[in-house]
Write a protein that holds these residues in place. Structure first.
Motif, PDB file in Angstrom:
ATOM      1  N   VAL A  57      26.758  -8.421  77.444  1.00 28.99           N
ATOM      2  CA  VAL A  57      27.962  -9.186  77.770  1.00 28.99           C
ATOM      3  C   VAL A  57      29.118  -8.257  78.112  1.00 28.99           C
ATOM      4  N   SER A  58      29.279  -7.189  77.363  1.00 27.89           N
ATOM      5  CA  SER A  58      30.395  -6.280  77.618  1.00 27.89           C
ATOM      6  C   SER A  58      30.309  -5.638  78.997  1.00 27.89           C
ATOM      7  N   VAL A  59      29.088  -5.383  79.464  1.00 31.45           N
ATOM      8  CA  VAL A  59      28.909  -4.840  80.818  1.00 31.45           C
ATOM      9  C   VAL A  59      29.138  -5.933  81.861  1.00 31.45           C
ATOM     10  N   LEU A  60      28.589  -7.105  81.619  1.00 33.34           N
ATOM     11  CA  LEU A  60      28.734  -8.198  82.577  1.00 33.34           C
ATOM     12  C   LEU A  60      30.191  -8.597  82.776  1.00 33.34           C
ATOM     13  N   GLN A  61      30.986  -8.513  81.737  1.00 34.46           N
ATOM     14  CA  GLN A  61      32.385  -8.904  81.864  1.00 34.46           C
ATOM     15  C   GLN A  61      33.124  -8.050  82.876  1.00 34.46           C
ATOM     16  N   GLU A  62      32.667  -6.840  83.058  1.00 35.74           N
ATOM     17  CA  GLU A  62      33.303  -5.958  84.040  1.00 35.74           C
ATOM     18  C   GLU A  62      32.840  -6.249  85.458  1.00 35.74           C
ATOM     19  N   TYR A  63      31.607  -6.759  85.603  1.00 37.67           N
ATOM     20  CA  TYR A  63      31.028  -6.846  86.941  1.00 37.67           C
ATOM     21  C   TYR A  63      30.676  -8.255  87.416  1.00 37.67           C
ATOM     22  N   HIS A  64      30.654  -9.271  86.529  1.00 36.85           N
ATOM     23  CA  HIS A  64      30.095 -10.557  86.939  1.00 36.85           C
ATOM     24  C   HIS A  64      30.887 -11.226  88.054  1.00 36.85           C
ATOM     25  N   ASP A  65      32.178 -10.888  88.201  1.00 40.10           N
ATOM     26  CA  ASP A  65      32.966 -11.466  89.289  1.00 40.10           C
ATOM     27  C   ASP A  65      33.064 -10.525  90.482  1.00 40.10           C
ATOM     28  N   LYS A  66      32.337  -9.397  90.427  1.00 45.98           N
ATOM     29  CA  LYS A  66      32.331  -8.441  91.529  1.00 45.98           C
ATOM     30  C   LYS A  66      30.973  -8.361  92.220  1.00 45.98           C
ATOM     31  N   TYR A  70      15.185  -5.692  87.442  1.00 42.92           N
ATOM     32  CA  TYR A  70      15.168  -4.592  86.495  1.00 42.92           C
ATOM     33  C   TYR A  70      15.056  -5.144  85.080  1.00 42.92           C
ATOM     34  N   TRP A  71      14.097  -4.611  84.315  1.00 43.55           N
ATOM     35  CA  TRP A  71      13.824  -5.107  82.973  1.00 43.55           C
ATOM     36  C   TRP A  71      14.697  -4.385  81.951  1.00 43.55           C
ATOM     37  N   LEU A  72      15.519  -5.147  81.262  1.00 48.42           N
ATOM     38  CA  LEU A  72      16.327  -4.610  80.167  1.00 48.42           C
ATOM     39  C   LEU A  72      15.529  -4.752  78.877  1.00 48.42           C
ATOM     40  N   ASP A  73      14.487  -3.951  78.737  1.00 50.68           N
ATOM     41  CA  ASP A  73      13.551  -4.103  77.623  1.00 50.68           C
ATOM     42  C   ASP A  73      13.850  -3.178  76.455  1.00 50.68           C
ATOM     43  N   THR A  74      14.936  -2.402  76.558  1.00 51.66           N
ATOM     44  CA  THR A  74      15.419  -1.612  75.424  1.00 51.66           C
ATOM     45  C   THR A  74      16.944  -1.603  75.458  1.00 51.66           C
ATOM     46  N   LYS A  75      17.538  -1.377  74.309  1.00 52.42           N
ATOM     47  CA  LYS A  75      18.995  -1.306  74.231  1.00 52.42           C
ATOM     48  C   LYS A  75      19.530  -0.121  75.015  1.00 52.42           C
ATOM     49  N   ALA A  76      18.746   0.942  75.121  1.00 54.21           N
ATOM     50  CA  ALA A  76      19.188   2.155  75.809  1.00 54.21           C
ATOM     51  C   ALA A  76      19.375   1.944  77.307  1.00 54.21           C
ATOM     52  N   LYS A  77      18.818   0.860  77.848  1.00 58.68           N
ATOM     53  CA  LYS A  77      18.927   0.619  79.290  1.00 58.68           C
ATOM     54  C   LYS A  77      20.179  -0.172  79.672  1.00 58.68           C
ATOM     55  N   ILE A  78      21.042  -0.469  78.722  1.00 57.26           N
ATOM     56  CA  ILE A  78      22.228  -1.269  79.026  1.00 57.26           C
ATOM     57  C   ILE A  78      23.366  -0.402  79.544  1.00 57.26           C
ATOM     58  N   ARG A  79      23.755   0.597  78.776  1.00 55.72           N
ATOM     59  CA  ARG A  79      24.876   1.468  79.138  1.00 55.72           C
ATOM     60  C   ARG A  79      24.368   2.766  79.757  1.00 55.72           C
ATOM     61  N   GLY A  80      25.124   3.276  80.738  1.00 58.15           N
ATOM     62  CA  GLY A  80      24.771   4.542  81.356  1.00 58.15           C
ATOM     63  C   GLY A  80      25.240   4.598  82.787  1.00 58.15           C
ATOM     64  N   THR A  81      25.095   5.734  83.397  1.00 56.88           N
ATOM     65  CA  THR A  81      25.590   5.926  84.766  1.00 56.88           C
ATOM     66  C   THR A  81      24.490   5.937  85.809  1.00 56.88           C
ATOM     67  N   SER A  82      23.234   6.053  85.395  1.00 54.99           N
ATOM     68  CA  SER A  82      22.149   6.149  86.369  1.00 54.99           C
ATOM     69  C   SER A  82      21.647   4.767  86.770  1.00 54.99           C
ATOM     70  N   SER A  83      20.818   4.719  87.794  1.00 56.51           N
ATOM     71  CA  SER A  83      20.237   3.457  88.239  1.00 56.51           C
ATOM     72  C   SER A  83      19.046   3.052  87.383  1.00 56.51           C
ATOM     73  N   LYS A  84      18.903   3.704  86.232  1.00 58.84           N
ATOM     74  CA  LYS A  84      17.925   3.277  85.227  1.00 58.84           C
ATOM     75  C   LYS A  84      18.614   2.556  84.080  1.00 58.84           C
ATOM     76  N   THR A  85      19.883   2.175  84.289  1.00 55.32           N
ATOM     77  CA  THR A  85      20.639   1.408  83.307  1.00 55.32           C
ATOM     78  C   THR A  85      21.323   0.240  83.986  1.00 55.32           C
ATOM     79  N   MET A  86      21.598  -0.796  83.215  1.00 52.96           N
ATOM     80  CA  MET A  86      22.280  -1.968  83.744  1.00 52.96           C
ATOM     81  C   MET A  86      23.654  -1.604  84.303  1.00 52.96           C
ATOM     82  N   GLU A  87      24.401  -0.840  83.530  1.00 52.47           N
ATOM     83  CA  GLU A  87      25.748  -0.461  83.949  1.00 52.47           C
ATOM     84  C   GLU A  87      25.720   0.354  85.232  1.00 52.47           C
ATOM     85  N   GLY A  88      24.810   1.308  85.314  1.00 56.08           N
ATOM     86  CA  GLY A  88      24.708   2.136  86.510  1.00 56.08           C
ATOM     87  C   GLY A  88      24.289   1.344  87.736  1.00 56.08           C
ATOM     88  N   ILE A  89      23.357   0.428  87.551  1.00 52.45           N
ATOM     89  CA  ILE A  89      22.895  -0.413  88.662  1.00 52.45           C
ATOM     90  C   ILE A  89      24.041  -1.270  89.202  1.00 52.45           C
TER      91      ILE A  89
END
Length: 369
Positions: A253-262, A164-183
Motif C-alpha cells: 500500500v505504501s508503494v501504491l500510494q505514490e504511484y497508483h494515480d501515475k 510480476y509476482w510479489l511472492d516475497t516481502k523483499a520484492k516490494i521495496r527497491g530500485t531495480s526492476s526486480k521490485t515493485m517500487e522499481g518497476i
C-alpha cells in the motif's frame, strides 16, 4: 440468489476431476457494483462475444497439458488479453427472478459492461503494457543455450509484457526492476506510463495443498529449524495474519500510494488460495482452522485496504480454473466463501488460469446457489 457462472469449468458429465494444468494468465471481469445476468462474455478489442467453455477430455495427459500451456503462452505472447465476465456471480439478477437459471449463453447488456469499474473503463484497453527488463535478461540466459524453434520462440518473448509476482516481502521495496517500487518507477518514466500487473501472493500457509511454492509467512513453524510452515498446526493464525498485514500488504500500500494515480496498475489477489479451501477441504493442511483463518482474514484485509488506499488500481480476485471449480460442490463452496468475505464491491472482477490452465471450448452449466 447468489450465482457464479463456471468460468473454464468442467461440467459434471466429465468423469476426470484431476486435470494436469499449467500456468497461464487470463483476466475475468465482473460488473461493479455486482449486478449481472446469466452469461459469460469475452471482451476482445472492445467488442463483446459469447464465450463457450471446454471440459477436460478424459485421459488428458501431462504432455497434453504442457502443450496447452505453450498455446496459452503463445496467446500471451501475441498480446491478446481476454476480459471474461463472470456473468451470474454472487448476486441476484433482478430481471431473471428468484431461483432462476438461464441455461444458454446470452450477451450482457452494454450498460452492465460500462459499470465494470468506478472509472467505467477496461483497465487494459488502449494501454501499453510494461515489459520488464529483468525478465528479458532472464530470457537471454535461456536463449544463449537454446536451439531451433525453441530459441526462436524465446527471442519473440523478449519484448512481451508479463505480470510480476510479489511472492516475497523483499520484492516490494527497491530500485531495480526486480521490485515493485522499481518497476513502477520505471513504468512511470515511460511516455505514456505503461500498465503494470502484479500478483499479490504471500499469504500465511501459502499453497496449502501442493506446497510447491511455500511462502515465507507461516501460522506455525516446524520444529526442525527449517523455517518452513507446519500446515497441520491448528489455531487462528493471529501472528501470521498480523505479519501479512503489517509487513506485506501495508508495505505494498505504501508503494501504491505514490504511484497508483501515475501508473495504470492491475492487482491479482492471492492465486490458488480461496480455490484451495474449496477444492481441498479433505487435506488437513488446507482444512485446518489456521489456514482457513489466514486465507479468509488475509484476503479480506488485502482487498479492503488496497481498495481504500489505492483506489485507482484495478483488483481481480483469483478464482482458480475449471479443473478445480468446475465441479458443482466446489463452485458452491467458493461462492459462499466469497459472499462471506463481503468484498465484491471493491473488486473489478476475478482472475482465472493464473496458477493452472484449462482451455476454452464448449459452454458448461451454470448453477443457482
Amino acid at each position: 440468489q447468489a450465482i457464479l457462472a463456471q468460468v473454464q469449468a468442467a461440467p459434471l458429465r466429465c468423469q476426470e476431476s484431476s486435470v494436469d494444468t499449467m500456468p497461464s494468465n487470463r483476466v475475468v471481469d465482473m460488473p461493479q457494483p455486482p449486478s449481472f445476468g446469466h452469461a459469460i462474455e469475452v471482451v476482445v478489442g472492445g467488442e463483446h462475444h459469447a464465450l463457450p467453455l471446454k471440459c477436460p477430455e478424459q485421459g488428458e495427459t501431462r504432455m497434453g497439458a504442457r502443450a496447452a500451456r505453450l498455446v496459452a503462452l503463445s496467446v500471451l505472447t501475441a498480446g491478446v488479453l481476454f476480459a471474461v465476465i463472470l456473468a451470474a456471480a454472487l448476486v441476484a439478477d433482478s430481471e431473471s427472478g428468484e431461483g432462476s437459471v438461464v441455461d444458454t449463453p446470452r450477451m450482457l447488456r452494454a450498460s452492465s459492461v460500462s459499470r465494470l469499474t468506478s472509472a467505467g473503463s477496461n483497465p487494459f484497453e488502449g494501454r501499453a503494457f510494461y515489459v520488464n527488463p529483468s525478465y528479458a535478461e532472464e530470457l537471454g540466459v535461456s536463449i544463449a543455450s537454446a536451439e531451433g524453434q525453441v530459441k526462436a520462440t524465446l527471442e519473440l518473448m523478449v519484448d512481451v509484457a508479463s505480470a510480476y509476482w510479489l511472492d516475497t516481502k523483499a520484492k516490494i521495496r527497491g530500485t531495480s526492476s526486480k521490485t515493485m517500487e522499481g518497476i513502477l518507477k520505471d513504468a512511470a518514466a515511460k511516455s505514456p506510463p505503461q500498465l503494470v500487473t502484479f500478483m499479490v501472493y504471500d499469504l500465511p500457509n501459502r499453497d496449502c495443498h501442493a506446497k510447491a511454492s511455500n511462502g515465507e509467512i507461516c501460522c506455525a513453524y516446524l520444529t526442525d529449524g527449517s523455517g518452513r510452515c507446519d500446515y497441520n498446526a491448528p489455531g487462528d493464525c493471529t501472528a501470521g495474519v498480523e505479519e501479512y498485514k503489517s509487513q506485506y500488504i501495508d508495505e505494498i500500500v505504501s508503494v501504491l500510494q505514490e504511484y497508483h494515480d501515475k501508473v495504470p496498475i492491475v492487482l491479482v489477489i492471492e492465486p490458488d488460495s480461496l480455490p484451495n479451501l474449496s477444492t481441498n477441504q479433505g487435506d488437513p493442511r488446507c482444512g485446518n482452522s489456521a489456514t482457513e483463518a489466514a486465507y479468509k482474514t488475509g484476503i479480506k484485509y488485502a482487498v479492503e485496504h488496497l481498495s481504500e488506499m489505492a483506489p485507482s488500481a484495478a483488483m481481480y480476485l483469483d478464482s482458480g480454473h475449471g479443473g478445480w471449480l468446475g465441479w458443482k460442490n466446489n463452485m458452491q463452496d467458493f461462492v459462499l466463501t466469497i459472499k462471506s468475505l463481503g468484498v465484491t464491491q471493491h473488486l473489478r472482477g476475478f482472475a482465472t488460469n493464473v496458477a493452472g490452465y484449462q482451455g476454452l471450448g464448449e459452454m458448461c452449466p451454470t448453477y443457482d446457489f
